[in-house]
Design an enzyme around this catalytic site. Sequence first.
Site, short mmCIF file in Angstrom:
data_model
loop_
_atom_site.label_atom_id
_atom_site.label_comp_id
_atom_site.label_asym_id
_atom_site.label_seq_id
_atom_site.Cartn_x
_atom_site.Cartn_y
_atom_site.Cartn_z
N TYR D 101 -23.93 14.74 57.62
CA TYR D 101 -22.93 15.64 57.03
C TYR D 101 -21.57 15.29 57.61
O TYR D 101 -21.43 15.09 58.82
CB TYR D 101 -23.28 17.09 57.36
CG TYR D 101 -22.19 18.06 56.94
CD1 TYR D 101 -22.26 18.73 55.72
CD2 TYR D 101 -21.08 18.28 57.75
CE1 TYR D 101 -21.24 19.59 55.33
CE2 TYR D 101 -20.06 19.13 57.36
CZ TYR D 101 -20.15 19.79 56.14
OH TYR D 101 -19.14 20.62 55.75
N GLU D 189 -15.66 17.10 51.51
CA GLU D 189 -16.97 17.23 52.15
C GLU D 189 -17.96 16.26 51.51
O GLU D 189 -18.03 16.19 50.29
CB GLU D 189 -17.45 18.67 51.97
CG GLU D 189 -18.79 18.98 52.60
CD GLU D 189 -19.13 20.47 52.49
OE1 GLU D 189 -18.96 21.21 53.47
OE2 GLU D 189 -19.56 20.90 51.39
#
Lengths: 300, 300, 381, 381
Positions: D101, D189
């Site tokens: 992530y 993101e």
Amino acid sequence: MSILLTNDTRAIIQGITGRIGSIQAMWMKKYGTNIVAGVTPGNGGTEVERIPVYDDVFETVEKHQANASVIFVPAPFAKDAVLEAIDAGIKLIVCVPEHIPVNDTLIMRSKAQEKGVILIGPNTPGIISPGIGKLGIMPANMFNKGRIGLLSRSGTLSYEVAGYINAAGYGQSTMIGIGGDPIRGADISVYLQQFDEDPDTDIVVLVGEIGGSVEEDAANYAKNMKKPVIAFIAGKNAPEGKKMGHAGAIIDGKQGTVESKVKALKEAGVIVADRIAEIPELINKLYENQNISEIASAKE
Amino acid sequence: MSILLTNDTRAIIQGITGRIGSIQAMWMKKYGTNIVAGVTPGNGGTEVERIPVYDDVFETVEKHQANASVIFVPAPFAKDAVLEAIDAGIKLIVCVPEHIPVNDTLIMRSKAQEKGVILIGPNTPGIISPGIGKLGIMPANMFNKGRIGLLSRSGTLSYEVAGYINAAGYGQSTMIGIGGDPIRGADISVYLQQFDEDPDTDIVVLVGEIGGSVEEDAANYAKNMKKPVIAFIAGKNAPEGKKMGHAGAIIDGKQGTVESKVKALKEAGVIVADRIAEIPELINKLYENQNISEIASAKE
Amino acid sequence: MKLLEHQGKQFLSSWDIPVPRGIVVKTKEKAKEAFHEFNGKAVLKIQVPVGGRGKAGGVKLVNSINDIDEFFAKWQGRDFKSFPVETFLIEEILNIKSEMYISIALNPKAGGLIFIFSREGGVDIEEVAEKTPEKVLKLNLKPTEEYKEYYFRKELRKFGLKGKILTKLSRLAEKLYLNFKKNDLMLVEINPLVIVEKGEIFAADSKIEVDDSGIFRHKQFQEFRELEYITELEKEAQDIGVTYVKLDGDIGIIASGAGLAMETIDLVNAAGYKSANFLETGGGITKELIHRSVHLVTKDKNVRAVIVSLYGGVNPLVEAAKGLVSGKQSLDRDVLIIAKALGNQQEECWKILEEAGIPILKNHRSEDIVEVLKQRLEVAS
Amino acid sequence: MKLLEHQGKQFLSSWDIPVPRGIVVKTKEKAKEAFHEFNGKAVLKIQVPVGGRGKAGGVKLVNSINDIDEFFAKWQGRDFKSFPVETFLIEEILNIKSEMYISIALNPKAGGLIFIFSREGGVDIEEVAEKTPEKVLKLNLKPTEEYKEYYFRKELRKFGLKGKILTKLSRLAEKLYLNFKKNDLMLVEINPLVIVEKGEIFAADSKIEVDDSGIFRHKQFQEFRELEYITELEKEAQDIGVTYVKLDGDIGIIASGAGLAMETIDLVNAAGYKSANFLETGGGITKELIHRSVHLVTKDKNVRAVIVSLYGGVNPLVEAAKGLVSGKQSLDRDVLIIAKALGNQQEECWKILEEAGIPILKNHRSEDIVEVLKQRLEVAS
């Protein structure tokens, strides 16, 4: 007295020759605000509402010892106007425009903090100290002189709350619209501290809303305040604020809902009003039950 | 002892896995330089010349207490490599590459000065303290251990001058190539001060050339030095350095010619050699005429 | 790299800085054609990458086809400060109210940039700066700070400027500053900066110098690089990756460093000879590079001998030696080549040169290589 | 403005960040056609500007034409979290070794940006962050500093990364950071960030949020603005220059501030009614803006009454009054409109509304306007 905007304030208006700037100059002056000069680069030597206009902020500091500024330049140029005011030594800046890019606000905020400048806003109605002056766009007839310190995220809601306070026979020492954008110049604690130390403020009323963490931050500071704080949070039925991706959840955890804010405030000893209409009554009670200074010293 | 590059130096090589970096690592190690590590991002965990390679400079500071670095990364990436070394706490940086954009050098220089880092170069052969080590590309066999401090704008010319000094039976405490670009990391005064304070340096030899104002700056500092300085300026017959527009003339005035440099140096009490070949003789005279420490104290 | 006036103005214009309307021409015929677009009067200017053309008559007001003939008679095919005059700029006449000076330049002394402004611009700006320094604003700009338009506005105001003209200048200053940094410039100078009757400002001239080391990250200048106003031999040098400077003697010089090159020139000249040129190899020497360098310095037919002076640090001396041998052997005429080489791998290098019959000096004394030169030339004559 | 996955990936790709090979389709037929390019297996994903689609079956591995039929049967023409599913992305399958992530986001709390990284990415990242915070790197980035690749490298190293993968991630971090600032983003993101068997990294998903206030200086997003995934009424609101949010009751709300709007909703709902929507006018009110706003909030046929609550600071209340009157009079159906207005010019405003027969409350009490609403609706029914 009042906070931030006081009898010592010598204010300028940046963007005074613009459409909004010139009208608001008129209203601010009419209200008795000590506006010493205006600034619009390229218009130096002219006048607006009999206020002398200069080409740069530095000159107003040199010639008029200006120490406060209200910004009415369009959003795309607001950052540089604020940086100019900071560099020129202005110590209180009210940044009215909305739609300022958040990256610009981040820079303004950092530079202001670095130089010890209090930057109100952006996207704020401004600050009013009834009886002394106003720097911003709030209608002056909404506010009465008094001993309640008023802080609000929403401009219009602050007028509403002031209306209730006035109707109950009270008034405001100072009202500050802290700004409706996600990033603000000054932190809420700065204002709370000022009110806590102000001899002419008895109670602080905070008008919050869902989203962000201002109310949680306020709760955190209020724990150690001498004076009572009443809070109201708008937005019980508002659609849930969209978190930004997973990142939003990772940063904020469970903050930002009405519930989390009310919980944090109550735990900090803040009195939470369920409806705005309750606020006058809560103030009444605080004044009736005991001498306010006793409240203060009891908390010390 | 020597200056800057001493027995306490624990050096790393940034860009050690490159073509030039790996060859120069071999030469530096062969000469006995205390090279504790190399850095090439992405090559962490490997070895070059039995020197451990890491992914970043911070790790070499943590694990090897590195305090000096020599840069062999290509010019376009040199700035970030230097900034990394500065941020990691390295205190002596030798920036070898040429053709680094001048705007990059300006940033490197500013950041180095801000953090009290001595940045040699860019576009430098480096620094050698004979008998101790070398950080840079100079051929080690050009230098002998001795008590002459040598500063040079030109790498190759410093080898030439060292040759004359060696032939006369002297040697160098330290030689520094200050860098051939218009902007340098450390000012000449930094090196002059170090030599002036170094107990193992008797005389400083400065090899300058036309253009810029390094020699004028050196003259300015030399006025207050305890130790004698001998200078030589190359370029009597070189085509006049092109001034940059009118601006060049406005900034520099009449500086930058061989004449202006010689004049400034002589006025500051610096001994100016007309030819390089004269330098050994001038050194001889200084040693013969009186005890060097007396020269120093006489100037005090 | 220095841009020509019209190239520089192309950039100024792309930064929204007003420049006079102008047409670039190469021939008299095209100039006459262009002249028709300027209502019977225009300014004609030679395009050279060097200053002083105004005082030499390289900038002229033309009122007729006759004037154009005269101007071209004076300039076409001629040199100005050793630059061939090949391009001309014909421009509209501005209604000049005043001439100012403005520039941003690299300031090595302060380790930063400098902003310079004067209300009195024009060809005598240096004199203004020297005699009345109080009339010239010089502002050092720190590399790590970001200067905004208001900073220039504040400082310019102190020079008695106000209102519209003040903000025009402060915005111009900010533009020059931002573009200086963005484009890796060394200098951007507008002199004169013309204020016309209506109060508008125009860049009547333009001097832009680009940092050669920064060009790799600016595509827009890479194109100009092709057009750069340099000689054939300089272009060849760029291609090889060396620096070549023409002088006017008969001894060629190749050296592995600018300082060493200058020193060698000084010694050659002191010995009564004259250097024909110098070529500085810089760091990464290869056999090929030295081979081509030998050919380059001997392209000048005046060159009768070449001194090659090398130190081997980064430079592999063995490669250099091979390049020297192959270079000399492939020349189409006989040129005396003598060498001096020291450093890493010096013995192998000497051996190669000795075997090829190239005289090689094995010590550091450049005076000695000049001595060798002297002896060899005397023997030859 | 939130970009859809495939729009975001277009930007990532333009920043030289690898993304899986993919094709955007609108129909089942096109999806089947595209499927042939993926060697018999692919991933099919609905494109909606909101999270949670993975857990809801909006991302599916397809091995056959049948699978595609099934997926479209499930999604085409449906809504996901009130967004109509109109666009699909079909992508190559990655040979996943691990999922990480990475993001850069605005961090209002710290007044700066934040860099977040975890070696364990995927749909459960919030859980990882909550239960094992030590596995998640959170770095606050100050707005006035400039972070370099080495800064991220140093910090990522502490999470046990080394060599090639470390520098791949640090370079990726720097790219996201630089592009975040350059493009006025609020969020970028990548989750999951996929490491494939060969060690290459791929952005398997993409969430990019652009700061609406910054779009004026980014041409590239202005085009996307046109394509923004919003309803017709939201588009109309953008066009007018107001904010419109649909709710699901029958009372429309126009207010000159978000706080006031929220307060009015709360009071309306507390009184037993339900708000149908809210429209926030923001600062510069004109007659035209209010006129169009009245039409906008009543487009929803469920709306039987509208509360208009205004404070006049910057807003000229007289203009607002005129717009309200003309707006109401031009509606094609009868909707109850009641108003509350205070501030500069309040008397003139009240006069106009009274003359037009629009009930107007002259005090600050929003509770009272809801009371008025109640009375009027009771009278009506």
